[in-house]
Design an enzyme around this catalytic site. Structure first.
Site, short mmCIF file in Angstrom:
data_model
loop_
_atom_site.label_atom_id
_atom_site.label_comp_id
_atom_site.label_asym_id
_atom_site.label_seq_id
_atom_site.Cartn_x
_atom_site.Cartn_y
_atom_site.Cartn_z
N GLU A 53 9.69 8.10 -16.71
CA GLU A 53 7.97 8.49 -17.15
C GLU A 53 7.51 8.34 -18.41
OE1 GLU A 53 7.48 12.70 -14.90
OE2 GLU A 53 9.39 12.63 -15.94
N LYS A 68 15.52 21.93 -11.41
CA LYS A 68 15.03 20.37 -11.49
C LYS A 68 15.94 19.19 -12.09
CE LYS A 68 11.38 19.62 -10.71
NZ LYS A 68 10.14 19.53 -11.37
N HIS A 70 1.12 -1.22 0.21
CA HIS A 70 0.15 -0.47 -0.46
C HIS A 70 0.63 1.01 -0.14
CE1 HIS A 70 -3.77 -2.48 1.75
NE2 HIS A 70 -2.30 -2.87 1.97
N SER A 81 14.19 21.86 -16.45
CA SER A 81 13.37 22.20 -16.59
C SER A 81 13.75 23.66 -17.76
CB SER A 81 12.50 22.54 -14.96
OG SER A 81 11.77 24.02 -14.98
#
Ligand code: ARG
Length: 508
Positions: A335, A328, A201, A322
């Site tokens: 992804e 970043k 979980h 970024s």
């Protein structure tokens, strides 16, 4: 008298016959000239290979709409290989002479070179890869080129091409899975003793070793590999010789052409051979599962590389920055891989829907099999390649992971097991540990940080000094010392078995 009558009658008959023949000839001439006029508007000035029964040329839009050469030219090599095998087979059974065979083989070889060199002119009005190559063959070697299509149809031809293509691509997929698996085994061996929190979980559950986690991924990929190997068996069958749908009147030798192309056997029933694309659906289904696994890996890598987890460091060369936030470093590769499963799942649904309800035998619907299949192959190969390159370079932050495993009472089950070994029934032990956790939560510390007296207050007869050994992370992972458990020595043994398996594999 009777004789004279008969003679007159016969003369009349012959005359009328001649007359009819003359009329037919005239009619045919009119028809041909009408047709020539109508067909002359064909924009590329090319005569269709199937043009005989047509009286007007194809609508310009329809010509583009029905063409597949824009995407199926990718099959050119397989198309030429299939044609060469068909041609050799025709010569073997005596349908072509040896000289005809050699001229055709030579022409096909020249076309292969032209295409490879980028010199071949693909024509939309020649519809697909098959007719582009066949027409070029006749351009190059003359009339004998027109004999190649004897005893075959584009229907068995295209089915053969896709199977040859997919067989080769499956082999590339297999070797990329293999490469990724090798990398995971190396990582598992290197990090066999590195402790991290294991989750259920996404909440801290029990400590595990990082190597053990990598081996879970390894096993998922082993099943993906097996599925691909299994699918390959059904891909590797020859539809060649099924012709349009019913077979052919020529004395073909299907087994011979199958053998020349390295197929394991023929797709026997001619109707089935030209019409089903279940092998492509099966491949895409296996690819979907493989991509599902890669997307799960991706999700974990994205989480682990966040500042909040900070378990790993992805190599800079697999990340991007970024344009606005200078700090970043985005985990683009995982992804993107996570995102790309969407298109492969979509292709699976496309192919299933494409096949559904098609009556036997071939239908033009099947031309729609190519783009989803090609894109599935490309996507899977690219994602595997990215992972196989990236995983060995992942930096593992063992101190951070250890720290995280110390939080969240990850050894609570170890304490319960300890109490059971001292004679307490498991349900009671569960209750005791639950109380101890509540107490520690309140105090703001881990179970291992409670004093012996505090621990004993929850179960006086069952807890003694040796309890602290099971409350450590190392004690916890080492105690799970059985086949498939997380103990470091079990991880090392599994790595060894994995290496042996990779070495003996090859059951393609
Ligand atoms: N381009 C077609 C396909 O991909 C080749 C077979 C065409 N056959 C036909 N009878 N129209 O399926």
């Amino acid at each position: 008298m009777l004789f004279a009558c008969l003679l007159v009658y016969c003369a009349k008959f012959v005359a009328s016959g001649l007359c009819v023949a003359g009329l037919v000839k005239e009619k045919r001439a009119d028809y041909m000239s009408d047709k020539k006029e109508a067909m002359s508007v064909n924009k590329a000035g090319e005569q269709k290979l199937w043009g005989g029964r047509f009286t007007e040329s194809t609508d310009a839009f329809v010509e583009e709409f029905t063409a597949s050469v824009m995407f199926d030219q990718r099959l050119y090599l397989q198309d030429i290989q299939g044609s060469m095998a068909h041609c050799r087979m025709l010569a073997k059974v005596g349908v072509l002479t040896e000289s005809e065979r050699d001229q055709i083989l030579d022409g096909l070889g020249r076309i292969e070179k032209e295409i490879a060199a980028g010199e071949f002119v693909w024509s939309v009005s020649r519809e697909d890869v098959h007719m582009n190559i066949e027409a070029r063959l006749t351009d190059l070697i003359g009339t004998v080129g027109k004999k190649l299509h004897t005893g075959r149809s584009r229907n068995d031809q295209v089915a053969t091409d896709i199977r040859l293509y997919l067989r080769a691509e499956i082999d590339r997929v297999l070797s990329e899975i293999d490469r990724l698996q090798q990398g995971l085994l190396d990582l598992a061996e290197r990090e066999a003793g590195t402790i991290m929190p294991g989750f259920t979980h996404l909440q801290t559950a029990q400590p595990v070793t990082f190597g053990h986690h990598m081996l879970a991924w390894f096993e998922m990929l082993s099943r993906d590999y097996e599925r691909m190997v299994d699918c390959r068996k059904r891909v590797n069958r020859s539809p060649l010789g099924a012709a349009a749908l019913a077979g052919t009147t020529f004395p073909i030798d299907r087994e011979y052409s199958a053998q020349l192309l390295g197929f394991d056997a023929v797709c026997e029933n001619s109707l089935d051979a030209v019409s089903d694309r279940d092998f492509a659906i099966e491949f895409t289904a296996a690819a979907s599962l493989l991509m599902t696994h890669l997307s799960r890996f991706s999700e974990e890598l994205v989480l682990w590389s966040s500042a909040q987890f900070d378990f790993i460091d992805l190599p800079d060369r697999f990340c991007t920055g970024s344009s606005i936030m200078p700090q970043k470093k985005n985990p683009d590769v995982p992804e993107l891989v996570r995102g790309k499963v969407g298109r492969v799942n979509g292709h699976l649904i496309s192919l299933l829907t494409l096949m559904k309800s098609q009556p036997l035998a071939y239908n033009k619907d099947n031309q729609e099999d190519k783009e989803p299949l090609f894109d599935t192959v490309d996507t899977v190969l690219n994602c595997l390649r990215a992972y196989a390159d990236m995983m060995p370079a992942v930096g593992v932050k063992d101190a951070v992971m250890r720290e995280a495993a110390l939080r969240g009472f990850s050894t609570a089950t170890d304490l319960a097991d300890y109490l059971v070994k001292q004679g307490l029934p498991f349900r009671d032990a569960h209750e005791v540990v639950g109380n101890a956790v509540a107490f520690a939560l309140n105090k703001g510390c881990d179970l291992s940080e409670l004093t012996l007296a505090e621990l004993q207050s929850f179960s006086p007869e069952h807890i003694s000094e040796n309890v602290f050994a099971v409350l450590t992370l190392e004690g916890s992972v080492q105690a799970r010392d059985h086949l498939g458990g997380t103990a470091p020595n079990q991880v090392l043994a599994a790595v060894q078995r994995g290496r042996n398996m990779l070495q003996t594999r090859g059951g393609k």
